[in-house]
Write an enzyme that holds these catalytic residues in place. Structure first.
Site, PDB file in Angstrom:
ATOM      1  N   LEU A 175       0.818  -1.220   0.000  1.00 49.28           N
ATOM      2  CA  LEU A 175       0.000   0.000   0.000  1.00 49.28           C
ATOM      3  C   LEU A 175       0.852   1.271   0.000  1.00 49.28           C
ATOM      4  O   LEU A 175       0.313   2.363  -0.149  1.00 49.28           O
ATOM      5  CB  LEU A 175      -0.948   0.006   1.203  1.00 49.28           C
ATOM      6  CG  LEU A 175      -2.065  -1.032   1.136  1.00 49.28           C
ATOM      7  CD1 LEU A 175      -2.897  -1.011   2.410  1.00 49.28           C
ATOM      8  CD2 LEU A 175      -2.956  -0.808  -0.082  1.00 49.28           C
ATOM      9  N   ASN A 199       7.409  -2.675   3.747  1.00 52.05           N
ATOM     10  CA  ASN A 199       8.486  -1.898   3.117  1.00 52.05           C
ATOM     11  C   ASN A 199       8.001  -0.485   2.801  1.00 52.05           C
ATOM     12  O   ASN A 199       7.854  -0.074   1.649  1.00 52.05           O
ATOM     13  CB  ASN A 199       9.052  -2.605   1.887  1.00 52.05           C
ATOM     14  CG  ASN A 199       8.001  -3.000   0.878  1.00 52.05           C
ATOM     15  OD1 ASN A 199       6.814  -3.040   1.178  1.00 52.05           O
ATOM     16  ND2 ASN A 199       8.431  -3.290  -0.335  1.00 52.05           N
ATOM     17  N   ASP A 246       9.696  -8.523   3.490  1.00 55.57           N
ATOM     18  CA  ASP A 246       9.402  -8.646   2.064  1.00 55.57           C
ATOM     19  C   ASP A 246       9.989  -7.488   1.271  1.00 55.57           C
ATOM     20  O   ASP A 246       9.915  -6.330   1.657  1.00 55.57           O
ATOM     21  CB  ASP A 246       7.897  -8.690   1.826  1.00 55.57           C
ATOM     22  CG  ASP A 246       7.585  -8.882   0.349  1.00 55.57           C
ATOM     23  OD1 ASP A 246       7.944  -9.936  -0.185  1.00 55.57           O
ATOM     24  OD2 ASP A 246       7.034  -7.953  -0.261  1.00 55.57           O
ATOM     25  N   ASN A 281       9.717  -8.927  -9.172  1.00 55.82           N
ATOM     26  CA  ASN A 281      10.651  -9.739  -8.408  1.00 55.82           C
ATOM     27  C   ASN A 281       9.878 -10.635  -7.451  1.00 55.82           C
ATOM     28  O   ASN A 281       9.202 -10.112  -6.561  1.00 55.82           O
ATOM     29  CB  ASN A 281      11.609  -8.831  -7.629  1.00 55.82           C
ATOM     30  CG  ASN A 281      12.767  -9.607  -7.022  1.00 55.82           C
ATOM     31  OD1 ASN A 281      12.973 -10.771  -7.347  1.00 55.82           O
ATOM     32  ND2 ASN A 281      13.523  -8.962  -6.148  1.00 55.82           N
ATOM     33  N   ASP A 337       0.606  -9.894  -4.745  1.00 53.74           N
ATOM     34  CA  ASP A 337       1.836  -9.097  -4.679  1.00 53.74           C
ATOM     35  C   ASP A 337       1.632  -7.762  -5.405  1.00 53.74           C
ATOM     36  O   ASP A 337       2.513  -7.295  -6.141  1.00 53.74           O
ATOM     37  CB  ASP A 337       3.026  -9.867  -5.259  1.00 53.74           C
ATOM     38  CG  ASP A 337       4.366  -9.192  -4.960  1.00 53.74           C
ATOM     39  OD1 ASP A 337       4.405  -8.268  -4.117  1.00 53.74           O
ATOM     40  OD2 ASP A 337       5.376  -9.582  -5.590  1.00 53.74           O
ATOM     41  N   HIS A 389       3.731   1.365  -8.823  1.00 54.23           N
ATOM     42  CA  HIS A 389       4.744   2.389  -9.026  1.00 54.23           C
ATOM     43  C   HIS A 389       4.165   3.457  -9.949  1.00 54.23           C
ATOM     44  O   HIS A 389       3.155   3.229 -10.625  1.00 54.23           O
ATOM     45  CB  HIS A 389       6.015   1.797  -9.654  1.00 54.23           C
ATOM     46  CG  HIS A 389       6.716   0.801  -8.790  1.00 54.23           C
ATOM     47  ND1 HIS A 389       7.435   1.170  -7.677  1.00 54.23           N
ATOM     48  CD2 HIS A 389       6.811  -0.550  -8.876  1.00 54.23           C
ATOM     49  CE1 HIS A 389       7.956   0.087  -7.107  1.00 54.23           C
ATOM     50  NE2 HIS A 389       7.583  -0.968  -7.812  1.00 54.23           N
TER      51      HIS A 389
END
Length: 424
Positions: free
Chosen positions: A58, A89, A147, A273, A300, A304
């Site tokens: 998020l 992250n 992660d 990835n 996942d 971006h």
């Protein structure tokens, strides 16, 4: 508030009505006549438990240009997901009670669906110092993961699993041995040679999984593998399960649907990835789901900005979005083609992820939380990223024709998404 859904099609039950009261499913039957605040006529469309995604990004706090809790959970609702688990992250990383509470407060203020946040395994996800597992679990951490990066030290992961076991918590792992990545940007196979781009060998994933399942066996800690992508990883997980080790695993839609062969050019919408692997790897993932080696599907979802993703494989970040396209893509290209059954697909998106983490969601039964999604299995549309609720537009599936669109999403009895309505 009460809600009555009329003429819904339930798997294995046919046409029924569903009455919702106080956020729970109160009754299921034919020709229900309870007085309700709202009636939704399903017109024979399928009603499923709301989907559960145990792996999304998020970006908030710190990455609001890519996604916010509000925009990401609107995307979840549009995709039929009623429970999502957000990765740590972010900036700052939820690695203390204070930083985790900041995330929890933001979720409470702006989330449109249920969000269960992860906490990090190590401080700032740097792999050097463990977090306080017990304090973070008590604060509301869903599980623990670094992660985005693999925990490189076996000693660090061993100690993390021992602490997680004592706190009755799960370790969730992005598996990547950095010494075997070689600055790669896509799978080390045929396509990277064709495009003259550095490759990421399959062994970089499977060797860390092999290490970790043995650590899981030694500690008794529940160990969950993120976004499995290689046939070797499937084999290691299968062998570990046969040995009685408490390991579970997920696979992402893009790894089930695409291989390196689908990459048309140096287009970073295909950069994620772990990367898109070989066709043999893709088939091993399908087989792994079917035989129970892989437990569930998780998107996942990794948004971006378009600017970030416009610089080719070498200079763009890893990641694609997936919340709004997951079910339609999987239904159209795997269920309609009779590779999976509809029940299997729904289970991998509802019952199975809930079972893996002991969650009370993913069920359509009396007294269960009224988390539901109504799906139109017939109308065909082309995926149009300009219509996404997510801020992210980074998808390789633009223009793909799909069926299986969510038309209504309900969380605890409240309608959070209706097709063709604009939610801000």
């Amino acid at each position: 508030m009460t809600l009555l859904i009329k003429n819904a099609n339930l798997l294995d039950h046919g046409a029924v009505d569903v009455f919702i009261e106080r956020g729970k499913i109160a009754s299921i039957g034919k020709n229900l006549s309870e007085t309700s605040d709202e009636i939704i006529d399903a017109n024979g469309q399928y009603l499923f438990p709301g989907f559960v995604d145990v792996h999304i990004h998020l970006r908030e706090p710190g990455g609001e240009s890519k996604e916010t809790i509000a925009s990401g959970t609107r995307a979840a609702a549009r995709g039929g997901f009623t429970t999502v688990c957000s990765m740590p992250n972010t900036n700052p990383v939820p690695d203390s009670q204070e930083t985790l509470q900041n995330v929890l407060d933001r979720i409470n203020e702006s989330a449109h669906v249920r969000v269960l946040p992860y906490a990090a395994i190590t401080k700032k996800q740097l792999g050097g110092t463990l977090v306080d597992f017990e304090a973070l679990k008590n604060q509301g951490a869903f599980a623990f993961t670094d992660d985005g990066v693999g925990v490189q030290s076996a000693d660090m992961m061993y100690k993390a699993m021992k602490q997680a076991k004592r706190s009755n918590a799960s370790i969730v792992a992005h598996c990547e041995e950095n010494s075997l990545v070689y600055n790669g940007v896509m799978h080390d196979g045929e396509k990277n040679q064709e495009l003259n781009l550095p490759g990421i060998p399959s062994i970089s994933e499977s060797v860390q999984i092999a290490r970790d399942v043995l650590l899981s066996e030694a500690t008794g800690c529940h160990y969950h593998v993120c976004h499995v992508s290689t046939k070797e990883a499937v084999r290691v997980i299968r062998d570990a399960k046969r040995a009685g080790i408490p390991v579970t695993a997920e696979v992402s839609p893009h790894h089930l649907l695409l291989s390196e062969d689908h990459i048309p050019s140096d287009d970073a919408n295909y950069k994620m990835n772990p990367p898109l692997r070989s066709e043999a790897d893709r088939q091993a993932l399908v087989d792994g789901l079917l035989d129970g080696t892989i437990d569930c599907i998780a998107t996942d979802h990794a948004p971006h900005t378009e600017q970030e993703k416009s610089n080719g494989f070498l200079n763009s970040p890893f990641g694609i979005v997936g919340l709004e396209t997951a079910f339609p893509l999987l239904y159209t290209h795997l269920v309609k083609k009779k590779i999976f059954s509809l029940k299997q697909l729904v289970d991998w998106l509802t019952v199975k992820p809930s079972q893996v983490f002991g969650l009370p969601y993913g069920k359509l039964s009396i007294s269960a939380p009224a988390d539901l999604v109504l799906i139109d299995l017939d109308q065909e549309v082309a995926i149009d990223k300009s219509q996404f609720a997510s801020k992210g537009r980074n998808t390789p599936f633009e223009g793909w024709k799909v069926k299986g669109l969510p038309v209504v999403t309900i969380v605890e009895g409240e309608v959070v998404y209706r097709k063709d309505e604009i939610h801000v």
